[in-house]
Design a protein around this motif. Structure first.
Motif, PDB file in Angstrom:
ATOM      1  N   ASP A  87     -11.806 -10.899  -3.224  1.00 49.47           N
ATOM      2  CA  ASP A  87     -10.646 -10.333  -4.295  1.00 49.47           C
ATOM      3  C   ASP A  87     -10.758  -8.851  -4.394  1.00 49.47           C
ATOM      4  OD1 ASP A  87     -10.675 -13.184  -6.639  1.00 49.47           O
ATOM      5  OD2 ASP A  87      -9.681 -12.918  -4.802  1.00 49.47           O
ATOM      6  N   ARG A  88     -11.906  -8.570  -4.547  1.00 53.33           N
ATOM      7  CA  ARG A  88     -12.198  -7.046  -4.807  1.00 53.33           C
ATOM      8  C   ARG A  88     -12.032  -6.146  -3.577  1.00 53.33           C
ATOM      9  NH1 ARG A  88     -15.515  -6.196  -9.513  1.00 53.33           N
ATOM     10  NH2 ARG A  88     -16.282  -8.101 -10.347  1.00 53.33           N
ATOM     11  N   TRP A  91      -8.344  -6.094  -3.420  1.00 49.02           N
ATOM     12  CA  TRP A  91      -7.780  -5.229  -4.444  1.00 49.02           C
ATOM     13  C   TRP A  91      -7.924  -3.748  -3.889  1.00 49.02           C
ATOM     14  CZ3 TRP A  91     -10.050  -1.135  -7.501  1.00 49.02           C
ATOM     15  CH2 TRP A  91      -9.647  -0.836  -8.758  1.00 49.02           C
ATOM     16  N   GLU A  94      -4.754  -2.996  -1.737  1.00 50.51           N
ATOM     17  CA  GLU A  94      -3.500  -3.125  -2.588  1.00 50.51           C
ATOM     18  C   GLU A  94      -3.573  -1.824  -3.459  1.00 50.51           C
ATOM     19  OE1 GLU A  94      -2.142  -6.448  -5.260  1.00 50.51           O
ATOM     20  OE2 GLU A  94      -2.436  -4.838  -6.808  1.00 50.51           O
ATOM     21  N   LYS A  95      -4.433  -1.349  -4.079  1.00 50.54           N
ATOM     22  CA  LYS A  95      -4.627   0.215  -4.645  1.00 50.54           C
ATOM     23  C   LYS A  95      -4.597   1.282  -3.901  1.00 50.54           C
ATOM     24  CE  LYS A  95      -4.571  -2.586  -8.133  1.00 50.54           C
ATOM     25  NZ  LYS A  95      -3.107  -3.043  -8.387  1.00 50.54           N
ATOM     26  N   GLU A  98      -0.923   1.858  -2.763  1.00 51.99           N
ATOM     27  CA  GLU A  98      -0.095   2.173  -3.914  1.00 51.99           C
ATOM     28  C   GLU A  98      -0.490   3.669  -4.336  1.00 51.99           C
ATOM     29  OE1 GLU A  98      -0.255   0.260  -7.944  1.00 51.99           O
ATOM     30  OE2 GLU A  98      -1.117  -1.500  -6.892  1.00 51.99           O
ATOM     31  N   ILE A  99      -1.666   4.190  -4.342  1.00 53.70           N
ATOM     32  CA  ILE A  99      -2.030   5.415  -4.242  1.00 53.70           C
ATOM     33  C   ILE A  99      -1.806   6.314  -3.244  1.00 53.70           C
ATOM     34  CG2 ILE A  99      -3.889   7.112  -4.552  1.00 53.70           C
ATOM     35  CD1 ILE A  99      -5.266   4.734  -6.523  1.00 53.70           C
ATOM     36  N   GLY A 100      -1.983   5.915  -2.026  1.00 53.95           N
ATOM     37  CA  GLY A 100      -1.693   6.654  -0.486  1.00 53.95           C
ATOM     38  C   GLY A 100      -2.716   6.673   0.363  1.00 53.95           C
ATOM     39  N   GLN A 132       5.937  -3.285  -2.804  1.00 53.70           N
ATOM     40  CA  GLN A 132       5.996  -2.989  -4.338  1.00 53.70           C
ATOM     41  C   GLN A 132       5.958  -1.749  -4.699  1.00 53.70           C
ATOM     42  OE1 GLN A 132       3.666  -2.132  -6.812  1.00 53.70           O
ATOM     43  NE2 GLN A 132       4.689  -2.936  -8.419  1.00 53.70           N
ATOM     44  N   SER A 133       5.441  -0.847  -3.929  1.00 49.07           N
ATOM     45  CA  SER A 133       5.411   0.704  -4.179  1.00 49.07           C
ATOM     46  C   SER A 133       6.671   1.184  -3.801  1.00 49.07           C
ATOM     47  CB  SER A 133       4.219   1.053  -3.333  1.00 49.07           C
ATOM     48  OG  SER A 133       3.036   0.620  -3.806  1.00 49.07           O
ATOM     49  N   GLU A 219     -15.352  -1.297  -4.675  1.00 46.86           N
ATOM     50  CA  GLU A 219     -14.151  -1.048  -4.782  1.00 46.86           C
ATOM     51  C   GLU A 219     -13.527   0.148  -5.560  1.00 46.86           C
ATOM     52  OE1 GLU A 219     -15.787  -3.647  -5.833  1.00 46.86           O
ATOM     53  OE2 GLU A 219     -14.860  -4.321  -7.789  1.00 46.86           O
ATOM     54  N   THR A 220     -14.397   0.388  -6.762  1.00 48.02           N
ATOM     55  CA  THR A 220     -14.078   1.408  -7.492  1.00 48.02           C
ATOM     56  C   THR A 220     -14.177   2.875  -6.941  1.00 48.02           C
ATOM     57  OG1 THR A 220     -15.056  -0.113  -9.142  1.00 48.02           O
ATOM     58  CG2 THR A 220     -14.058   2.094  -9.868  1.00 48.02           C
ATOM     59  N   HIS A 227      -7.882   8.332  -4.587  1.00 43.51           N
ATOM     60  CA  HIS A 227      -7.011   9.078  -5.624  1.00 43.51           C
ATOM     61  C   HIS A 227      -7.376  10.418  -5.600  1.00 43.51           C
ATOM     62  CE1 HIS A 227      -6.263   9.702 -10.228  1.00 43.51           C
ATOM     63  NE2 HIS A 227      -5.151   9.460  -9.417  1.00 43.51           N
TER      64      HIS A 227
ATOM     65  N   TRP B  91      -9.499  -6.263 -14.529  1.00 39.82           N
ATOM     66  CA  TRP B  91      -9.751  -5.090 -13.748  1.00 39.82           C
ATOM     67  C   TRP B  91      -9.659  -3.739 -14.566  1.00 39.82           C
ATOM     68  CZ3 TRP B  91     -12.182  -6.089  -9.617  1.00 39.82           C
ATOM     69  CH2 TRP B  91     -11.789  -7.103  -8.576  1.00 39.82           C
ATOM     70  N   GLU B  98     -16.573   1.399 -15.689  1.00 41.10           N
ATOM     71  CA  GLU B  98     -17.158   2.023 -14.690  1.00 41.10           C
ATOM     72  C   GLU B  98     -17.027   3.497 -14.545  1.00 41.10           C
ATOM     73  OE1 GLU B  98     -17.231   0.141 -10.690  1.00 41.10           O
ATOM     74  OE2 GLU B  98     -16.410  -1.562 -11.609  1.00 41.10           O
ATOM     75  N   ASN B 214       3.804   8.699  -7.113  1.00 41.74           N
ATOM     76  CA  ASN B 214       4.016   7.138  -6.342  1.00 41.74           C
ATOM     77  C   ASN B 214       4.211   6.280  -7.261  1.00 41.74           C
ATOM     78  OD1 ASN B 214       3.396   8.455  -3.995  1.00 41.74           O
ATOM     79  ND2 ASN B 214       1.356   7.642  -4.014  1.00 41.74           N
ATOM     80  N   ARG B 215       4.933   5.037  -6.995  1.00 44.73           N
ATOM     81  CA  ARG B 215       5.295   4.166  -8.101  1.00 44.73           C
ATOM     82  C   ARG B 215       3.879   3.185  -8.151  1.00 44.73           C
ATOM     83  NH1 ARG B 215       8.162  -1.538  -7.652  1.00 44.73           N
ATOM     84  NH2 ARG B 215       9.576  -1.478  -9.503  1.00 44.73           N
ATOM     85  N   LEU B 216       3.426   3.281  -9.563  1.00 43.91           N
ATOM     86  CA  LEU B 216       2.069   2.454  -9.500  1.00 43.91           C
ATOM     87  C   LEU B 216       2.273   1.320 -10.407  1.00 43.91           C
ATOM     88  CD1 LEU B 216      -0.381   5.570 -10.049  1.00 43.91           C
ATOM     89  CD2 LEU B 216       0.158   4.347  -7.853  1.00 43.91           C
TER      90      LEU B 216
END
Lengths: 234, 234
Positions: A87-88, A91, A94-95, A98-100, A132-133, A219-220, A227, B91, B98, B214-216
């Motif tokens: 899952d992580r 994630w 996906e993230k 979204e961010i690029g 979604q983005s 993942e963070t 980002h 999350w 974190e 971006n759309r987040l």
């Protein structure tokens, strides 16, 4: 706005790929005469009118609207060790989308907790995140490679950065990256990169960077890196 | 290093709180004579020797090592609308801890998809994230409040920012925040804040900021906001 994805789109009559057809017609109940918005994952935006729906295929009359030259003014490749908890890792995909991000290269390292990944499932996640983005660029997803091979395959003109705290004070990523740079940034597993891996990366011209003073999960760290880079380009 | 959390720690003989005792003694098999590292969630670091283990209680001989004055040189409050999918909200709590946050204030808004949250479970997530990050500060978690009340309860000396695209060009968060500022940043649900909510926030001195082009998703926006603020403080 709802986007559909099909890598083979072109103007004219086109049978929508099965995976999207199921979603469009069985789940969302799109009908003949409806207009769909689609992207091809390579910057192309399309509009299409539904012409025919059958069990065998669903036909669209497609018009190409425009094509973006590139996702952004720079290219980001994220090399990252898949996490034990899948899952992580999903994630991250996906993230990062979204961010690029342009390419995600999974790596197998000394302290790796996950040694197998399912590319088909992970690609579905990238596709969903792109849609979604409301974007037209699908990040590339490489096969899981041993770290050395992934480092050796780095694009020649990429700035090369390894998230690793060296012996001397390690500079922050944001102080080591300039707007417009193409970059490959590598993030290790929970146990980090080993000293031998760090030395190998250095021998391949990777510089060490810090993602901040805090201890971050893989993942963070991966998302913080992506980002930071995107922010410096806005 | 493994951390344990107990808000009531003080030097001398202390019975470890039940939740941590179960984890320490039944799961991790700590024994009499073992030394544990503990934090109290308010900047205090402690070391303790296990003196006695029984079904009723587990006794430690605790020594306070040091106490940090504050988490950082600034305070960040994240106001955020709980997501429909509770995993995504969890999350946010984990990642914000974190990266660095002082208070999380859940808000109920016009487009909110989730109108109930379980504070006990969410507090467990904050505690785990604090311990995993090897930090001594437990973020505060407020009860779910209607947006107006949450905005009205903002600390008087906080910079007030709402993630919302106004009619004029909205400045980036990172251009509207200065190192050391205490800040309250509000992130809306998937449907965003309504124009009425934006006007209400403005009347309470909240300024609009953008989190990028971006759309987040809500959870990505929340973490992007927290990360942007922390980065500007390093």
């Amino acid at each position: 706005m709802q986007l559909f994805y099909d890598p083979d789109l072109k103007s004219g009559i086109h049978a929508l790929r099965d995976e999207e057809a199921r979603h469009a017609f069985q789940v969302l109940r799109k009908r003949v005469g409806d207009v769909l918005d689609l992207v091809d994952g390579r910057g192309g935006w399309f509009s299409a009118e539904v012409k025919a729906i059958s069990k065998r295929e669903c036909l669209l009359d497609v018009t190409e609207l425009r094509r973006e030259v590139s996702r952004a003014g720079h290219r980001t490749t994220l090399l990252v060790a898949p996490t034990k908890n899948i899952d992580r890792f999903e994630w991250i995909l996906e993230k990062a989308t979204e961010i690029g991000v342009d390419r995600i290269q999974p790596i197998l390292t000394h302290h790796s907790e996950r040694k197998r990944i399912r590319l088909d499932r992970l690609n579905r996640i990238l596709e969903s995140a792109m849609k979604q983005s409301l974007r037209a660029w699908l990040p590339e997803l490489g096969e899981l490679l041993p770290l050395q091979q992934a480092l050796e395959e780095t694009h020649l003109n990429d700035l090369r950065l390894l998230a690793y705290l060296g012996e001397k004070e390690t500079p922050l990523l944001r102080n080591n990256y300039q707007r417009g740079d193409n970059v490959s940034i590598a993030v290790g597993p929970e146990g980090g990169f080993s000293p031998e891996e760090a030395a190998l990366a250095q021998s391949l011209d990777y510089g060490f960077v810090s993602l901040g003073p805090n201890r971050l999960r893989t993942e963070t760290a991966a998302i913080a890196a992506v980002h930071t880079i995107e922010q410096l380009n806005w």
